[in-house]
Every structure is written in structure tokens, then in C-alpha cells.
Scaffold this motif. Structure first.
Motif, PDB file in Angstrom:
ATOM      1  N   MET A 159      -0.530 -47.382  46.504  1.00 56.72           N
ATOM      2  CA  MET A 159      -0.030 -46.024  46.525  1.00 56.72           C
ATOM      3  C   MET A 159      -0.834 -45.473  45.228  1.00 56.72           C
ATOM      4  SD  MET A 159       3.403 -44.393  47.488  1.00 56.72           S
ATOM      5  CE  MET A 159       4.340 -43.550  46.192  1.00 56.72           C
ATOM      6  N   THR A 160      -0.923 -44.338  45.087  1.00 57.25           N
ATOM      7  CA  THR A 160      -1.688 -43.559  43.849  1.00 57.25           C
ATOM      8  C   THR A 160      -0.477 -42.997  42.953  1.00 57.25           C
ATOM      9  OG1 THR A 160      -3.754 -42.981  45.131  1.00 57.25           O
ATOM     10  CG2 THR A 160      -3.248 -41.877  42.991  1.00 57.25           C
ATOM     11  N   GLU A 161      -0.552 -43.245  41.761  1.00 56.61           N
ATOM     12  CA  GLU A 161       0.439 -42.620  40.756  1.00 56.61           C
ATOM     13  C   GLU A 161       0.233 -41.095  40.932  1.00 56.61           C
ATOM     14  OE1 GLU A 161       1.541 -42.811  36.201  1.00 56.61           O
ATOM     15  OE2 GLU A 161       0.934 -44.685  37.009  1.00 56.61           O
ATOM     16  N   SER A 162       1.516 -40.345  40.855  1.00 59.52           N
ATOM     17  CA  SER A 162       1.204 -38.953  40.820  1.00 59.52           C
ATOM     18  C   SER A 162       1.492 -38.572  39.362  1.00 59.52           C
ATOM     19  CB  SER A 162       2.170 -38.207  41.563  1.00 59.52           C
ATOM     20  OG  SER A 162       3.591 -38.380  40.914  1.00 59.52           O
ATOM     21  N   ARG A 163       0.757 -37.307  39.058  1.00 59.65           N
ATOM     22  CA  ARG A 163       0.730 -36.923  37.622  1.00 59.65           C
ATOM     23  C   ARG A 163       1.864 -35.759  37.591  1.00 59.65           C
ATOM     24  NH1 ARG A 163      -4.804 -35.889  35.182  1.00 59.65           N
ATOM     25  NH2 ARG A 163      -3.760 -35.423  33.337  1.00 59.65           N
ATOM     26  N   SER A 164       2.600 -35.533  36.659  1.00 65.92           N
ATOM     27  CA  SER A 164       3.417 -34.524  36.568  1.00 65.92           C
ATOM     28  C   SER A 164       2.945 -33.360  35.524  1.00 65.92           C
ATOM     29  CB  SER A 164       4.890 -35.036  36.139  1.00 65.92           C
ATOM     30  OG  SER A 164       4.718 -35.322  34.801  1.00 65.92           O
ATOM     31  N   GLU A 165       2.041 -33.713  35.079  1.00 64.58           N
ATOM     32  CA  GLU A 165       1.115 -32.400  34.322  1.00 64.58           C
ATOM     33  C   GLU A 165       0.720 -31.380  35.138  1.00 64.58           C
ATOM     34  OE1 GLU A 165      -1.639 -34.392  31.874  1.00 64.58           O
ATOM     35  OE2 GLU A 165      -0.550 -36.021  31.210  1.00 64.58           O
ATOM     36  N   THR A 166       0.643 -30.329  34.433  1.00 64.03           N
ATOM     37  CA  THR A 166       0.067 -28.938  35.061  1.00 64.03           C
ATOM     38  C   THR A 166      -1.010 -28.548  34.200  1.00 64.03           C
ATOM     39  OG1 THR A 166       2.400 -28.530  35.422  1.00 64.03           O
ATOM     40  CG2 THR A 166       0.873 -26.566  35.524  1.00 64.03           C
ATOM     41  N   LEU A 167      -2.103 -28.117  35.028  1.00 63.95           N
ATOM     42  CA  LEU A 167      -3.416 -27.729  34.595  1.00 63.95           C
ATOM     43  C   LEU A 167      -3.198 -26.028  34.522  1.00 63.95           C
ATOM     44  CD1 LEU A 167      -6.411 -28.165  33.769  1.00 63.95           C
ATOM     45  CD2 LEU A 167      -6.801 -27.281  35.978  1.00 63.95           C
ATOM     46  N   THR A 168      -3.361 -25.673  32.938  1.00 67.46           N
ATOM     47  CA  THR A 168      -3.043 -24.103  32.726  1.00 67.46           C
ATOM     48  C   THR A 168      -4.377 -23.537  32.587  1.00 67.46           C
ATOM     49  OG1 THR A 168      -2.987 -24.460  30.525  1.00 67.46           O
ATOM     50  CG2 THR A 168      -0.823 -24.867  31.660  1.00 67.46           C
ATOM     51  N   ARG A 169      -4.268 -22.029  32.504  1.00 65.34           N
ATOM     52  CA  ARG A 169      -5.658 -21.185  32.369  1.00 65.34           C
ATOM     53  C   ARG A 169      -6.106 -21.564  30.716  1.00 65.34           C
ATOM     54  NH1 ARG A 169      -4.374 -15.088  34.168  1.00 65.34           N
ATOM     55  NH2 ARG A 169      -3.609 -15.727  36.048  1.00 65.34           N
ATOM     56  N   ALA A 170      -5.287 -21.963  29.756  1.00 63.91           N
ATOM     57  CA  ALA A 170      -5.563 -22.260  28.488  1.00 63.91           C
ATOM     58  C   ALA A 170      -6.178 -23.863  28.589  1.00 63.91           C
ATOM     59  CB  ALA A 170      -4.286 -22.619  27.758  1.00 63.91           C
ATOM     60  N   ASP A 171      -5.867 -24.748  29.503  1.00 60.02           N
ATOM     61  CA  ASP A 171      -6.449 -25.873  29.588  1.00 60.02           C
ATOM     62  C   ASP A 171      -7.650 -25.859  30.114  1.00 60.02           C
ATOM     63  OD1 ASP A 171      -4.316 -27.466  28.708  1.00 60.02           O
ATOM     64  OD2 ASP A 171      -3.557 -27.632  30.855  1.00 60.02           O
ATOM     65  N   ILE A 172      -8.166 -24.930  31.096  1.00 64.30           N
ATOM     66  CA  ILE A 172      -9.535 -24.648  31.591  1.00 64.30           C
ATOM     67  C   ILE A 172     -10.262 -23.827  30.584  1.00 64.30           C
ATOM     68  CG2 ILE A 172     -10.528 -23.194  33.376  1.00 64.30           C
ATOM     69  CD1 ILE A 172      -8.100 -23.392  35.179  1.00 64.30           C
ATOM     70  N   ALA A 173      -9.903 -23.015  30.086  1.00 70.19           N
ATOM     71  CA  ALA A 173     -10.595 -22.265  28.909  1.00 70.19           C
ATOM     72  C   ALA A 173     -10.912 -23.306  27.793  1.00 70.19           C
ATOM     73  CB  ALA A 173      -9.677 -21.095  28.186  1.00 70.19           C
ATOM     74  N   GLU A 174     -10.144 -24.177  27.364  1.00 72.36           N
ATOM     75  CA  GLU A 174     -10.538 -25.421  26.462  1.00 72.36           C
ATOM     76  C   GLU A 174     -11.494 -26.249  26.848  1.00 72.36           C
ATOM     77  OE1 GLU A 174     -10.587 -27.479  22.878  1.00 72.36           O
ATOM     78  OE2 GLU A 174      -9.840 -25.480  23.343  1.00 72.36           O
ATOM     79  N   ILE A 230     -13.897 -25.478  29.184  1.00 72.93           N
ATOM     80  CA  ILE A 230     -15.114 -24.436  28.865  1.00 72.93           C
ATOM     81  C   ILE A 230     -15.514 -24.400  27.622  1.00 72.93           C
ATOM     82  CG2 ILE A 230     -15.909 -22.317  29.244  1.00 72.93           C
ATOM     83  CD1 ILE A 230     -13.979 -21.815  31.647  1.00 72.93           C
ATOM     84  N   HIS A 231     -14.810 -24.294  26.522  1.00 72.78           N
ATOM     85  CA  HIS A 231     -15.294 -24.414  25.075  1.00 72.78           C
ATOM     86  C   HIS A 231     -15.879 -25.692  24.819  1.00 72.78           C
ATOM     87  CE1 HIS A 231     -14.942 -24.354  20.766  1.00 72.78           C
ATOM     88  NE2 HIS A 231     -13.749 -25.211  20.914  1.00 72.78           N
ATOM     89  N   ARG A 232     -15.288 -26.787  25.240  1.00 78.89           N
ATOM     90  CA  ARG A 232     -15.876 -27.965  24.954  1.00 78.89           C
ATOM     91  C   ARG A 232     -17.248 -28.347  25.608  1.00 78.89           C
ATOM     92  NH1 ARG A 232     -10.645 -29.858  25.779  1.00 78.89           N
ATOM     93  NH2 ARG A 232     -11.376 -30.817  27.611  1.00 78.89           N
ATOM     94  N   LYS A 233     -17.454 -27.982  26.960  1.00 75.54           N
ATOM     95  CA  LYS A 233     -18.656 -28.400  27.732  1.00 75.54           C
ATOM     96  C   LYS A 233     -19.615 -27.399  27.386  1.00 75.54           C
ATOM     97  CE  LYS A 233     -15.946 -30.832  31.338  1.00 75.54           C
ATOM     98  NZ  LYS A 233     -15.790 -31.193  32.647  1.00 75.54           N
ATOM     99  N   VAL A 234     -19.261 -26.162  27.295  1.00 77.66           N
ATOM    100  CA  VAL A 234     -20.225 -24.898  27.202  1.00 77.66           C
ATOM    101  C   VAL A 234     -20.661 -24.496  25.858  1.00 77.66           C
ATOM    102  CG1 VAL A 234     -21.114 -22.741  28.057  1.00 77.66           C
ATOM    103  CG2 VAL A 234     -19.707 -24.171  29.527  1.00 77.66           C
ATOM    104  N   GLY A 235     -19.530 -24.868  24.840  1.00 82.16           N
ATOM    105  CA  GLY A 235     -19.866 -24.339  23.417  1.00 82.16           C
ATOM    106  C   GLY A 235     -19.430 -22.855  23.246  1.00 82.16           C
ATOM    107  N   MET A 236     -18.810 -22.242  24.317  1.00 82.36           N
ATOM    108  CA  MET A 236     -18.226 -20.716  24.186  1.00 82.36           C
ATOM    109  C   MET A 236     -17.053 -20.846  23.228  1.00 82.36           C
ATOM    110  SD  MET A 236     -16.976 -18.439  27.286  1.00 82.36           S
ATOM    111  CE  MET A 236     -18.708 -18.292  28.218  1.00 82.36           C
ATOM    112  N   SER A 237     -16.839 -19.761  22.629  1.00 78.50           N
ATOM    113  CA  SER A 237     -15.727 -19.697  21.581  1.00 78.50           C
ATOM    114  C   SER A 237     -14.475 -19.835  22.509  1.00 78.50           C
ATOM    115  CB  SER A 237     -15.800 -18.406  20.898  1.00 78.50           C
ATOM    116  OG  SER A 237     -15.263 -17.199  21.739  1.00 78.50           O
TER     117      SER A 237
END
Length: 100
Positions: free
Chosen positions: A1-16, A18-25
Motif C-alpha cells: 500500500m502506498t503511503e499517503s501524504r498529508s501535505e497540501t500543494l498551494t498556489r505559492a508552492d506552484i509559483a515557487e 515556476i520560479h526555480r524551473k523557469v527563472g521567473m521572479s
């Protein structure tokens, strides 16, 4: 059985990410994410279906008025007609979630 994660991905996480992968501010990345979310909300507000290839489809469904029951008291109550957003995951997303 796969371990479930209780973390939540937020808009800020997505923006971060993008910042890391694309280099956008960081500020630009957050504006970019907010812009996409606003565009999706506006399209759904106009009654449009939103399809994001290789991710899934957001669709509006109209639910009719119906009679429901209060689970505590068993008393009948009228549930008003409403419009709801549903999401159908793409095959690629389903496979990723299933670990394939």
C-alpha cells in the motif's frame, strides 16, 4: 500500500516551482499562477468547460432541486437547485496517481 501524504500543494508552492524551473521572479511567478487561476474561474463563470490537456477537464453540471434528509434528525429538507464544478482527470493524471 502506498503511503499517503498529508501535505497540501498551494498556489505559492506552484509559483515557487515556476520560479526555480523557469527563472521567473517570485512575484512574477505568483502573478502568473494567479492569472491562470483567474482565467479558469472566469471561463467557468461564463459556463465554459475548461480542458487542460494531459491534466483533466473542469465541467459545470446543473443539479436539480431535490429532497434530502438531515442525518441527525431524519427530517426532510429541500435542497435547492445549484450548479457545481466537476473535475475529470486525464488518463495521464490517473496513471501518475496510480504510480504507473
Amino acid at each position: 500500500m502506498t503511503e499517503s501524504r498529508s501535505e497540501t500543494l498551494t498556489r505559492a508552492d506552484i509559483a515557487e516551482a515556476i520560479h526555480r524551473k523557469v527563472g521567473m521572479s517570485r512575484a512574477g511567478s505568483l502573478l502568473f499562477v494567479e492569472g491562470i487561476m483567474d482565467h479558469i474561474k472566469e471561463a467557468l463563470g461564463r459556463g465554459e468547460t475548461v480542458k487542460i490537456t494531459r491534466f483533466g477537464t473542469f465541467k459545470l453540471n446543473d443539479k436539480g432541486e431535490r429532497i434530502g434528509r438531515n442525518p441527525k434528525t431524519g427530517e426532510e429538507a429541500k435542497i435547492a437547485a445549484r450548479r457545481v464544478v466537476t473535475f475529470r482527470a486525464s488518463t495521464e493524471l490517473k496513471d501518475r496517481v496510480a504510480g504507473r
